[in-house]
Design a protein around this motif. Sequence first.
Motif, PDB file in Angstrom:
ATOM      1  N   GLU A 182       0.833  -1.205   0.000  1.00 56.74           N
ATOM      2  CA  GLU A 182       0.000   0.000   0.000  1.00 56.74           C
ATOM      3  C   GLU A 182       0.869   1.258   0.000  1.00 56.74           C
ATOM      4  N   ALA A 183       1.953   1.235   0.750  1.00 59.00           N
ATOM      5  CA  ALA A 183       2.859   2.384   0.783  1.00 59.00           C
ATOM      6  C   ALA A 183       3.481   2.612  -0.592  1.00 59.00           C
ATOM      7  N   ALA A 184       3.864   1.517  -1.260  1.00 52.21           N
ATOM      8  CA  ALA A 184       4.442   1.643  -2.602  1.00 52.21           C
ATOM      9  C   ALA A 184       3.425   2.198  -3.590  1.00 52.21           C
ATOM     10  N   ALA A 185       2.192   1.753  -3.498  1.00 57.56           N
ATOM     11  CA  ALA A 185       1.146   2.248  -4.395  1.00 57.56           C
ATOM     12  C   ALA A 185       0.862   3.727  -4.155  1.00 57.56           C
ATOM     13  N   LYS A 186       0.879   4.144  -2.909  1.00 49.62           N
ATOM     14  CA  LYS A 186       0.652   5.561  -2.609  1.00 49.62           C
ATOM     15  C   LYS A 186       1.768   6.429  -3.196  1.00 49.62           C
ATOM     16  N   THR A 224      -2.149 -13.737  -7.725  1.00 55.72           N
ATOM     17  CA  THR A 224      -2.220 -12.409  -7.110  1.00 55.72           C
ATOM     18  C   THR A 224      -1.267 -12.319  -5.924  1.00 55.72           C
ATOM     19  N   ASN A 225      -0.911 -11.097  -5.570  1.00 55.48           N
ATOM     20  CA  ASN A 225      -0.056 -10.841  -4.415  1.00 55.48           C
ATOM     21  C   ASN A 225      -0.537  -9.545  -3.766  1.00 55.48           C
ATOM     22  N   ASN A 226       0.142  -9.102  -2.747  1.00 53.56           N
ATOM     23  CA  ASN A 226      -0.301  -7.900  -2.028  1.00 53.56           C
ATOM     24  C   ASN A 226      -0.225  -6.641  -2.909  1.00 53.56           C
ATOM     25  N   MET A 227       0.769  -6.577  -3.773  1.00 54.19           N
ATOM     26  CA  MET A 227       0.846  -5.435  -4.680  1.00 54.19           C
ATOM     27  C   MET A 227      -0.366  -5.405  -5.605  1.00 54.19           C
ATOM     28  N   TRP A 228      -0.741  -6.568  -6.118  1.00 48.02           N
ATOM     29  CA  TRP A 228      -1.907  -6.646  -7.005  1.00 48.02           C
ATOM     30  C   TRP A 228      -3.174  -6.191  -6.276  1.00 48.02           C
ATOM     31  N   LYS A 229      -3.300  -6.573  -5.037  1.00 44.97           N
ATOM     32  CA  LYS A 229      -4.479  -6.180  -4.259  1.00 44.97           C
ATOM     33  C   LYS A 229      -4.506  -4.661  -4.046  1.00 44.97           C
ATOM     34  N   ALA A 230      -3.339  -4.081  -3.817  1.00 46.26           N
ATOM     35  CA  ALA A 230      -3.280  -2.626  -3.652  1.00 46.26           C
ATOM     36  C   ALA A 230      -3.674  -1.919  -4.950  1.00 46.26           C
ATOM     37  N   LEU A 231      -3.263  -2.484  -6.075  1.00 48.02           N
ATOM     38  CA  LEU A 231      -3.626  -1.896  -7.365  1.00 48.02           C
ATOM     39  C   LEU A 231      -5.113  -2.096  -7.667  1.00 48.02           C
ATOM     40  N   GLN A 232      -5.656  -3.258  -7.295  1.00 50.95           N
ATOM     41  CA  GLN A 232      -7.076  -3.491  -7.511  1.00 50.95           C
ATOM     42  C   GLN A 232      -7.936  -2.454  -6.791  1.00 50.95           C
ATOM     43  N   ALA A 233      -7.478  -2.002  -5.646  1.00 49.06           N
ATOM     44  CA  ALA A 233      -8.228  -0.992  -4.900  1.00 49.06           C
ATOM     45  C   ALA A 233      -8.274   0.337  -5.644  1.00 49.06           C
ATOM     46  N   ARG A 234      -7.404   0.493  -6.642  1.00 50.90           N
ATOM     47  CA  ARG A 234      -7.353   1.736  -7.419  1.00 50.90           C
ATOM     48  C   ARG A 234      -7.936   1.578  -8.816  1.00 50.90           C
ATOM     49  N   LYS A 235      -8.550   0.464  -9.091  1.00 47.68           N
ATOM     50  CA  LYS A 235      -9.149   0.209 -10.400  1.00 47.68           C
ATOM     51  C   LYS A 235     -10.164   1.290 -10.762  1.00 47.68           C
ATOM     52  N   GLY A 236     -10.910   1.751  -9.770  1.00 48.68           N
ATOM     53  CA  GLY A 236     -11.952   2.739 -10.028  1.00 48.68           C
ATOM     54  C   GLY A 236     -11.439   4.079 -10.518  1.00 48.68           C
ATOM     55  N   LEU A 237     -10.154   4.341 -10.331  1.00 46.82           N
ATOM     56  CA  LEU A 237      -9.588   5.601 -10.814  1.00 46.82           C
ATOM     57  C   LEU A 237      -9.543   5.650 -12.332  1.00 46.82           C
ATOM     58  N   ASN A 238      -9.516   4.475 -12.961  1.00 50.51           N
ATOM     59  CA  ASN A 238      -9.469   4.394 -14.427  1.00 50.51           C
ATOM     60  C   ASN A 238      -8.214   5.068 -14.977  1.00 50.51           C
TER      61      ASN A 238
END
Length: 567
Positions: A478-482, A519-533
């Motif tokens: 999550e920190a990396a995605a932010k 899937t891995n934790n990075m993928w899950k963090a990215l999935q949470a941002r899918k709605g941003l398009n």
Amino acid sequence: MPRLRKREWIIALIAVLLTVPVTLTVAISTNLAFASGETTTGADNGDCDEILGPNTAESMYCSWMSKTPEDALDVVKFWAENDGARMKEAPPYPGPVIFCKDKNNKGPILQGCADKDQVLCKYDHSAGKYVCKDTAGNVTNPPEKACLGGEFDCSHDGSATGGTDSGTSGTSGTSGTDGTAAPAEGDGQEGDPSGQSAPRDQADPTAVPLDTTAEPRSVEDPQADTTGPTDTTETAPEATAEPRNDQNSQKTQNDQQQNPQNNQRPQNDQNTTKKTAAPPDDTTGQAAAAAVKLGMRVWIESELAPAWTAGKDQFQTAVANLAAQAGRPGVVGVKFAQDLGYWGFKKSDDVRRFVKDASAALRAAMPAGRQLAVDVVVPEMGCGASEPCQAALRGKYPLITRANVEKYVLTGDVDHVNVSSGLFSGEYAKWKITPDKALRNQWIGIRARGWDTRVHIGAREVGMAHSGADKLTAAQAEAAAKLRVDLPLQAGVQTVTLWTHRQNWDGAVWRILDEGLKTNNMWKALQARKGLNRLAVTFDAGDAEKSVTDDLNKLAEVFSEIYIHAG
């Protein structure tokens, strides 16, 4: 790129505000926010000064950026009142700039600056840069520091006002200036060896970790013009090379070095590429068609630099092949260069000619409406206000200084510029600049310099792929995605493209997912941002994890845009 009238800018700003999720902080530029004397909540001045240098024009622009959608909406409402009356009365862009050439003056409102030390610079659209005059009306140079970026006419001796003083920059004036409201696209760099309309100025980037080193791939054009003063000392330096998809390019360049007679630079003969062939039904074409059906925006990517240096015939063939792929329905456009100028060239003038030639040939060959994209990297942008860091990286990477990159891409020759991150963390560490700080420096600097008013800006992030199994915890992911997704988007970037779905590099296979599409934790963090398009990914249809169909279906869970490599 078509320019918006003032009324259209208001509509565009409102549209952005209405589509941005409330949980996402966005920075909407409001470079007219103080014209009326009213104030608005902006970026922290301390942060802006730290990143861009105190009292610089970029720092002031940064301080005018709104922090939240609510702040930006207040600004939009202010300028939209009474059918945009305030907007109509505002001075044209770019407005005048005032400098104080007394180096002891600390600005930003010229406190205690004597008349003899004041310099007023107005943008001359015919010259493509600011022209400065002293209080007596004599044309003069601005302070020495203002000459570094190429936006100011610094060709005068400055004797009237002591042009050699290292002054501090002042403030944007509120008086009118000659010219139109649209930003000019003229050449803003002195010493351009060609008398032609060379690319114009404005740029900067940074990085995050990926410590893979390799020799730069350089091919020198034997016919290149060597008379230009800016090119006489430029050589392609050793660099930390980014993984690339053009696996045959090294062989191509070796062949070119052994057979220099084939290295004739292609001329701009548009008639040879007027007709676009039918889209090929190869692996790349099938992947593009499948991605379009999944609702993804599709780009076709390839590297035209080796073909350009190889000569006219090879270049025309490569352009025809790329244009044919772009002819498929649903394809947005093509990307024809990765990290432009970072490899493959010896002179900045060659890079400028390559972009111009590739743009003209592709636009002539592709269906109307297709866009052109390139990737760039600007090492000095991660330095922030650290002048020793900037000087060191400009010296080490002379072809990709901010001034040069701006001349390559802010010209109208390309529509979309992806700024790469993740390549120079080792360099920044020498100056005690952390990867997260370098990223922040880069994106705020790019926004403050107004790149997004000239081209569409995207991020290209190489620091989120891994080899082997991903071992990040949920908190680390999550920190990396932010840092690497949210931060660029907050700075106004339109899309963040992640390298890579799958690629062999440096003896290992690099992925975002784990092996077998797990899937891995990075993928899950990215999935949470899918709605941003706003997320994109690079994909090589010739090297799928399972199959093109399986891989694309999985990628569509996160990504709304895809760059498909054309082998």
